[in-house]
Scaffold this motif. Structure first.
Motif, short mmCIF file in Angstrom:
data_model
loop_
_atom_site.label_atom_id
_atom_site.label_comp_id
_atom_site.label_asym_id
_atom_site.label_seq_id
_atom_site.Cartn_x
_atom_site.Cartn_y
_atom_site.Cartn_z
N THR A 184 0.83 -1.21 0.00
CA THR A 184 0.00 0.00 0.00
C THR A 184 0.86 1.25 0.00
OG1 THR A 184 -1.74 -1.17 1.21
CG2 THR A 184 -1.84 1.22 1.21
N ARG A 185 1.92 1.22 0.79
CA ARG A 185 2.83 2.38 0.86
C ARG A 185 3.58 2.55 -0.46
NH1 ARG A 185 5.84 0.70 4.71
NH2 ARG A 185 7.48 -0.13 3.35
N ASP A 186 4.06 1.46 -1.04
CA ASP A 186 4.82 1.55 -2.28
C ASP A 186 3.93 1.90 -3.47
OD1 ASP A 186 7.37 1.12 -1.25
OD2 ASP A 186 7.10 -1.04 -1.24
N MET A 187 2.65 1.53 -3.42
CA MET A 187 1.74 1.94 -4.48
C MET A 187 1.53 3.45 -4.45
SD MET A 187 0.91 -0.22 -6.72
CE MET A 187 -0.49 0.61 -7.51
N LYS A 188 1.61 4.04 -3.27
CA LYS A 188 1.54 5.50 -3.17
C LYS A 188 2.73 6.12 -3.90
CE LYS A 188 2.81 9.52 -1.37
NZ LYS A 188 4.18 10.10 -1.33
N SER A 189 3.91 5.52 -3.74
CA SER A 189 5.10 5.99 -4.46
C SER A 189 4.94 5.80 -5.96
CB SER A 189 6.34 5.24 -3.98
OG SER A 189 6.57 5.47 -2.61
N PHE A 190 4.27 4.72 -6.34
CA PHE A 190 4.04 4.45 -7.75
C PHE A 190 3.14 5.53 -8.37
CE2 PHE A 190 1.83 2.48 -11.32
CZ PHE A 190 2.87 1.89 -12.02
N PHE A 191 2.03 5.84 -7.68
CA PHE A 191 1.13 6.89 -8.18
C PHE A 191 1.85 8.24 -8.24
CE2 PHE A 191 -2.41 4.03 -6.79
CZ PHE A 191 -3.10 4.00 -8.00
N ASP A 192 2.62 8.55 -7.23
CA ASP A 192 3.35 9.82 -7.21
C ASP A 192 4.31 9.93 -8.40
OD1 ASP A 192 2.07 10.64 -4.96
OD2 ASP A 192 3.74 10.30 -3.59
N ALA A 193 5.02 8.83 -8.69
CA ALA A 193 5.97 8.83 -9.81
C ALA A 193 5.25 9.04 -11.14
CB ALA A 193 6.76 7.53 -9.82
N CYS A 194 4.09 8.39 -11.29
CA CYS A 194 3.30 8.54 -12.53
C CYS A 194 2.84 9.98 -12.69
CB CYS A 194 2.08 7.62 -12.49
SG CYS A 194 2.47 5.86 -12.50
N ILE A 195 2.35 10.55 -11.61
CA ILE A 195 1.83 11.92 -11.66
C ILE A 195 2.94 12.93 -11.95
CG2 ILE A 195 0.83 13.77 -10.23
CD1 ILE A 195 -0.88 11.49 -8.91
N GLN A 196 4.09 12.76 -11.28
CA GLN A 196 5.22 13.66 -11.53
C GLN A 196 5.72 13.54 -12.97
OE1 GLN A 196 6.36 16.07 -9.54
NE2 GLN A 196 4.66 15.49 -8.20
N PHE A 197 5.68 12.34 -13.50
CA PHE A 197 6.09 12.12 -14.88
C PHE A 197 5.18 12.88 -15.84
CE2 PHE A 197 5.32 9.68 -18.81
CZ PHE A 197 6.58 9.72 -19.38
N GLY A 213 -4.35 16.63 -23.69
CA GLY A 213 -4.28 15.18 -23.53
C GLY A 213 -3.56 14.78 -22.26
N ARG A 214 -2.48 15.46 -21.95
CA ARG A 214 -1.72 15.17 -20.73
C ARG A 214 -2.52 15.55 -19.48
NH1 ARG A 214 0.28 12.71 -23.74
NH2 ARG A 214 -0.64 11.23 -22.29
N LYS A 215 -3.27 16.65 -19.58
CA LYS A 215 -4.11 17.07 -18.45
C LYS A 215 -5.19 16.04 -18.17
CE LYS A 215 -6.61 21.09 -16.66
NZ LYS A 215 -7.08 22.46 -16.96
N MET A 216 -5.78 15.49 -19.21
CA MET A 216 -6.79 14.46 -19.05
C MET A 216 -6.18 13.20 -18.44
SD MET A 216 -8.95 14.88 -22.60
CE MET A 216 -10.00 13.48 -22.24
N GLU A 217 -4.95 12.88 -18.84
CA GLU A 217 -4.26 11.72 -18.28
C GLU A 217 -3.97 11.93 -16.80
OE1 GLU A 217 -3.20 8.13 -17.97
OE2 GLU A 217 -3.70 8.84 -19.98
N LEU A 218 -3.60 13.15 -16.43
CA LEU A 218 -3.37 13.47 -15.02
C LEU A 218 -4.63 13.29 -14.19
CD1 LEU A 218 -1.02 16.59 -15.01
CD2 LEU A 218 -0.67 14.48 -13.72
N CYS A 219 -5.75 13.79 -14.71
CA CYS A 219 -7.03 13.65 -14.01
C CYS A 219 -7.38 12.18 -13.80
CB CYS A 219 -8.15 14.35 -14.78
SG CYS A 219 -8.02 16.14 -14.78
N LYS A 220 -7.11 11.39 -14.83
CA LYS A 220 -7.40 9.96 -14.75
C LYS A 220 -6.52 9.29 -13.69
CE LYS A 220 -7.95 5.87 -17.70
NZ LYS A 220 -7.77 5.32 -19.08
N LEU A 221 -5.25 9.72 -13.61
CA LEU A 221 -4.35 9.17 -12.60
C LEU A 221 -4.81 9.50 -11.19
CD1 LEU A 221 -0.82 9.81 -14.17
CD2 LEU A 221 -1.73 7.59 -13.45
N TYR A 222 -5.21 10.76 -10.97
CA TYR A 222 -5.71 11.16 -9.66
C TYR A 222 -6.95 10.36 -9.27
CZ TYR A 222 -2.65 15.23 -9.00
OH TYR A 222 -1.55 16.04 -8.80
N GLU A 223 -7.87 10.20 -10.20
CA GLU A 223 -9.09 9.45 -9.93
C GLU A 223 -8.79 7.98 -9.62
OE1 GLU A 223 -11.42 10.08 -13.41
OE2 GLU A 223 -11.95 12.14 -12.89
N THR A 224 -7.83 7.42 -10.37
CA THR A 224 -7.45 6.03 -10.15
C THR A 224 -6.81 5.84 -8.79
OG1 THR A 224 -7.10 5.74 -12.53
CG2 THR A 224 -6.15 4.08 -11.09
#
Length: 242
Positions: A184-197, A213-224
């Motif tokens: 659970t903790r490392d998945m938080k790091s995974f999401f953070d890395a994706c968002i920063q990317f 397109g990138r903004k939409m991808e960011l929104c999708k990442l946050y929601e996920t």
């Protein structure tokens, strides 16, 4: 069962052999002594071939260790990258299944020495999320040594392919339910890395359509990410550290 206990013991022996080989190799590099004839990666490749895939826990334990060793090799060759890609897809398949998480240590039973009572022995845990984070970061442009616009674009696509496979095309990225605290903790790091990317990519884009397109991808990442933790009531954990 006795078979599961044997496979678990075999996995530990393979991992121990690889660790001893790594330590001897490091000592040889500093002291100038002879390196071992068998490298940690070759030991782990052999272990993976000899460990049946239906022994899910032991096979995954060895597979993740092999990936970690390959990612530490410098410089990283195209052959190594191709091997890592293949191992990643295999790991993704092994992570599927809603009945239990492969990360949880299985428990095998053995007979006591003095009586027929059975003692439970817990196997080593497998943290898939930590391997996913390491592989994602390994594939990011800064770590690949690639240059040129075309090479960077290919690498960006490779990074997206990794996180979309985990988050959108596998059961593993759907929820934190059933996962260990470490996962659970490392998945938080995974999401953070994706968002920063994706934030970095959005800053590089000049065209409005690509930025959108990138903004939409960011929104999708946050929601996920929120959905991942909300499914088990842990959304507050992720929100605290975003």
């Amino acid at each position: 069962s006795s078979t599961e206990a044997k496979m678990s013991d075999d996995a530990r022996l393979w991992l121990r052999w690889a660790e001893v080989s790594r330590q001897i190799t490091e000592e040889a590099a500093t002291s100038g002594t002879t390196k071992p004839s068998t490298s940690p990666t070759s030991i782990l490749r052999r272990a993976l071939k000899q460990t049946p895939i239906h022994e899910r826990h032991s096979h995954t334990l060895i597979l993740t260790e092999l990936m970690q060793h390959l990612m530490m090799e410098q410089p990283s060759s195209s052959k190594t990258k191709a091997e890592l890609k293949s191992l990643f897809h295999k790991l993704l398949l092994l992570s599927q299944g809603s009945n239990y998480s492969v990360a949880y240590a299985k428990k095998s039973k053995v007979l006591g020495d003095d009586n027929d009572e059975e003692d439970e022995i817990e196997d080593d845990k497998v943290n898939l999320a930590s391997t996913f984070v390491a592989y994602l970061k390994f594939t990011m442009p800064d770590n690949t040594g690639t240059t040129g616009e075309e090479a960077t674009a290919d690498n960006d696509n490779a990074v997206r392919s990794i996180y979309t496979s985990i988050l959108y095309h596998s059961n593993y990225g759907k929820s934190c339910a059933g996962k260990t605290e470490e996962e659970t903790r490392d998945m938080k790091s995974f999401f953070d890395a994706c968002i920063q990317f994706e934030l970095a990519q959005m800053g590089r884009r000049k065209e409005k359509k690509k930025k959108k397109g990138r903004k939409m991808e960011l929104c999708k990442l946050y929601e996920t990410a929120i959905g991942f933790y909300a499914n088990d009531g842990g959304v507050s954990y992720w929100r605290k550290v975003v």
